[in-house]
Design a protein around this motif. Structure first.
Motif, mmCIF file in Angstrom:
data_model
loop_
_atom_site.group_PDB
_atom_site.id
_atom_site.type_symbol
_atom_site.label_atom_id
_atom_site.label_comp_id
_atom_site.label_asym_id
_atom_site.label_seq_id
_atom_site.Cartn_x
_atom_site.Cartn_y
_atom_site.Cartn_z
ATOM 1 N N PRO A 101 0.822 -1.228 0.000
ATOM 2 C CA PRO A 101 0.000 0.000 0.000
ATOM 3 C C PRO A 101 0.847 1.265 0.000
ATOM 4 O O PRO A 101 2.049 1.249 0.286
ATOM 5 C CB PRO A 101 -0.810 -0.134 1.303
ATOM 6 C CG PRO A 101 -0.015 -1.047 2.152
ATOM 7 C CD PRO A 101 0.696 -1.993 1.248
ATOM 8 N N SER A 102 0.201 2.385 -0.332
ATOM 9 C CA SER A 102 0.898 3.679 -0.380
ATOM 10 C C SER A 102 1.348 4.094 1.002
ATOM 11 O O SER A 102 0.660 3.857 2.004
ATOM 12 C CB SER A 102 -0.023 4.751 -0.968
ATOM 13 O OG SER A 102 -0.401 4.406 -2.280
ATOM 14 N N GLN A 103 2.472 4.740 1.037
ATOM 15 C CA GLN A 103 3.004 5.264 2.287
ATOM 16 C C GLN A 103 3.850 6.486 1.982
ATOM 17 O O GLN A 103 4.350 6.643 0.858
ATOM 18 C CB GLN A 103 3.840 4.214 3.004
ATOM 19 C CG GLN A 103 5.044 3.746 2.207
ATOM 20 C CD GLN A 103 5.904 2.775 2.971
ATOM 21 O OE1 GLN A 103 5.954 2.808 4.185
ATOM 22 N NE2 GLN A 103 6.573 1.883 2.258
ATOM 23 N N GLU A 104 4.008 7.355 2.948
ATOM 24 C CA GLU A 104 4.813 8.561 2.777
ATOM 25 C C GLU A 104 6.245 8.278 3.187
ATOM 26 O O GLU A 104 6.497 7.640 4.219
ATOM 27 C CB GLU A 104 4.245 9.707 3.609
ATOM 28 C CG GLU A 104 2.913 10.221 3.076
ATOM 29 C CD GLU A 104 2.448 11.453 3.827
ATOM 30 O OE1 GLU A 104 3.046 11.730 4.893
ATOM 31 O OE2 GLU A 104 1.507 12.119 3.367
ATOM 32 N N VAL A 105 7.158 8.757 2.364
ATOM 33 C CA VAL A 105 8.586 8.558 2.613
ATOM 34 C C VAL A 105 9.261 9.922 2.579
ATOM 35 O O VAL A 105 8.993 10.730 1.682
ATOM 36 C CB VAL A 105 9.201 7.630 1.548
ATOM 37 C CG1 VAL A 105 10.710 7.505 1.744
ATOM 38 C CG2 VAL A 105 8.552 6.257 1.594
ATOM 39 N N ILE A 106 10.119 10.170 3.542
ATOM 40 C CA ILE A 106 10.903 11.412 3.579
ATOM 41 C C ILE A 106 12.288 11.108 3.058
ATOM 42 O O ILE A 106 12.997 10.244 3.573
ATOM 43 C CB ILE A 106 10.978 11.979 5.008
ATOM 44 C CG1 ILE A 106 9.568 12.314 5.506
ATOM 45 C CG2 ILE A 106 11.857 13.216 5.052
ATOM 46 C CD1 ILE A 106 9.522 12.811 6.929
ATOM 47 N N THR A 107 12.664 11.803 1.992
ATOM 48 C CA THR A 107 13.950 11.530 1.343
ATOM 49 C C THR A 107 15.092 12.150 2.147
ATOM 50 O O THR A 107 14.879 12.826 3.161
ATOM 51 C CB THR A 107 13.956 12.087 -0.083
ATOM 52 O OG1 THR A 107 13.772 13.509 -0.019
ATOM 53 C CG2 THR A 107 12.822 11.484 -0.894
ATOM 54 N N LEU B 115 15.932 13.383 -3.644
ATOM 55 C CA LEU B 115 14.740 13.293 -4.484
ATOM 56 C C LEU B 115 15.099 13.080 -5.952
ATOM 57 O O LEU B 115 14.459 12.272 -6.636
ATOM 58 C CB LEU B 115 13.911 14.571 -4.327
ATOM 59 C CG LEU B 115 12.629 14.620 -5.157
ATOM 60 C CD1 LEU B 115 11.697 13.481 -4.779
ATOM 61 C CD2 LEU B 115 11.934 15.969 -5.002
ATOM 62 N N ASP B 116 16.116 13.788 -6.433
ATOM 63 C CA ASP B 116 16.503 13.618 -7.841
ATOM 64 C C ASP B 116 16.937 12.189 -8.125
ATOM 65 O O ASP B 116 16.558 11.597 -9.139
ATOM 66 C CB ASP B 116 17.624 14.599 -8.200
ATOM 67 C CG ASP B 116 17.150 16.041 -8.202
ATOM 68 O OD1 ASP B 116 15.927 16.239 -8.321
ATOM 69 O OD2 ASP B 116 17.994 16.948 -8.071
ATOM 70 N N ALA B 117 17.738 11.620 -7.226
ATOM 71 C CA ALA B 117 18.168 10.228 -7.401
ATOM 72 C C ALA B 117 16.978 9.279 -7.283
ATOM 73 O O ALA B 117 16.904 8.256 -7.970
ATOM 74 C CB ALA B 117 19.227 9.890 -6.362
ATOM 75 N N LEU B 118 16.041 9.636 -6.428
ATOM 76 C CA LEU B 118 14.861 8.791 -6.234
ATOM 77 C C LEU B 118 14.021 8.709 -7.510
ATOM 78 O O LEU B 118 13.499 7.650 -7.863
ATOM 79 C CB LEU B 118 14.024 9.382 -5.100
ATOM 80 C CG LEU B 118 12.976 8.484 -4.461
ATOM 81 C CD1 LEU B 118 13.671 7.423 -3.648
ATOM 82 C CD2 LEU B 118 12.060 9.315 -3.575
#
Length: 326
Positions: A75-81, A131-134
């Motif tokens: 399921p969807s979850q929030e991730v902090i980069t 974030l860019d690498a992500l």
């Protein structure tokens, strides 16, 4: 109706017991499944697809395990980069049970455990990246997650075949900023490409002009060479004529001198007459001197051709030398 004897009832009872025994002993395991067998609550063996036998009333079927490859939605979850950007991530996981006994007795609620394991490692792996690498290294993320989750789930007798990140959704304001950045990058590339095109055009134009000037210079050099050669030949001819004239004078032939002077004189007059703006020709000398020179030419011609040669043209009639004063 015929009354049943006691022996008949016993036979019927025995037949029923045998049928019940066989029904409890024979098991049919479908393809793609494995069944575990427990004896007095303890695992003893695994039944593979096909017709199998167990000991009735002693053995019993413990778990019916699906050994086909299965898909599990993460399921969807929030991730902090790593650079503190918050993104929403979801994925999908594919796994297969390789050992039915271990998947049944080493872990409870296998699918829920796998899902929590995948979510935890998604946060760990993606939280260690910018974030860019992500956004640009999704294959690398999938490979890292697969390696970590498969290693963690191997004691449960399962094999994790793939983990795919389905969607990475940054916040709306971050998406707008990324859009502006992408637009600026495209405009920058367009300006660079236009400048590069102009530079190439200027280089090609300069190369063309250079080649043109080189060819023009080579043409002038060739023409100058030819002119010099022509002047050299003319000077040689003049020198030879002068030498012949000197020899004639030394031999006492004065008419040759008159012929030479008259020829030069007539060529000079011809050049003046051929001038495009020349309408009137004024001779700087007496016309009788010209006639005298022509008479000398006639004498030379008589000496060259003899008395029977062509008669010289009378002076003053239709010659190329105009009369003085037009």
């Amino acid at each position: 109706m015929f009354p049943f004897a006691g022996s008949d009832i016993a036979l019927i009872a025995v037949a029923l017991v045998v049928i019940l025994f066989l029904f409890a002993a024979i098991k049919t395991v479908p393809q793609g499944y494995q069944w575990t067998v427990e004896r007095f609550g303890r695992y003893v063996r695994t039944l593979h697809p096909g017709l199998r036998l167990i000991i009735p009333f002693i053995d019993r079927i413990g778990h019916r395990v699906n050994v086909m490859e299965q898909m599990l939605d993460v399921p969807s979850q929030e991730v902090i980069t790593k650079d503190n950007a918050k993104v929403t991530v979801d994925g999908v996981l594919f796994f297969q049970v390789l050992d039915a006994a271990r998947s049944s007795y080493e872990i409870t609620r296998l699918e829920l455990s796998l899902m929590n394991l995948a979510m935890t490692n998604i946060r760990t792996v993606m939280g260690s990246m910018d974030l860019d690498a992500l956004l640009s290294n999704r294959d690398t993320i999938n490979e890292s997650l697969l390696r970590v989750v498969d290693q963690a789930a191997s004691p449960w007798g399962i094999k994790v075949n793939r983990i795919e990140i389905k969607d990475i959704a940054p916040p709306a304001d971050l998406v707008a900023a990324m859009g502006r950045q992408m637009k600026a990058e495209r405009e920058k590339r367009a300006v660079i490409l236009e400048a590069e095109g102009q530079r190439q055009s200027e280089i090609l134009r300069a190369e063309g002009e250079k080649q043109s000037q080189i060819l023009e210079a080579e043409g002038r050099r060739e023409a100058a060479f030819r002119d010099a050669e022509a002047r050299e030949r003319q000077a040689e001819a003049e020198a030879k004529a002068t030498e012949m004239l000197s020899a004639a004078i030394a031999g006492g032939n004065a008419l040759s001198v008159n012929y030479f002077i008259a020829e030069k004189y007539l060529k000079a007059l011809e050049a003046l007459a051929m001038s495009p703006n020349q309408k009137t020709l004024i001779l700087p000398v007496e016309a009788t001197q010209i006639l005298g020179s022509l008479s000398g030419i006639g004498e030379i011609a008589k000496a060259a051709f003899g008395p029977d040669g062509p008669a010289p043209r009378p002076p003053g009639r239709g010659g190329s030398v105009p009369s003085a004063g037009g």
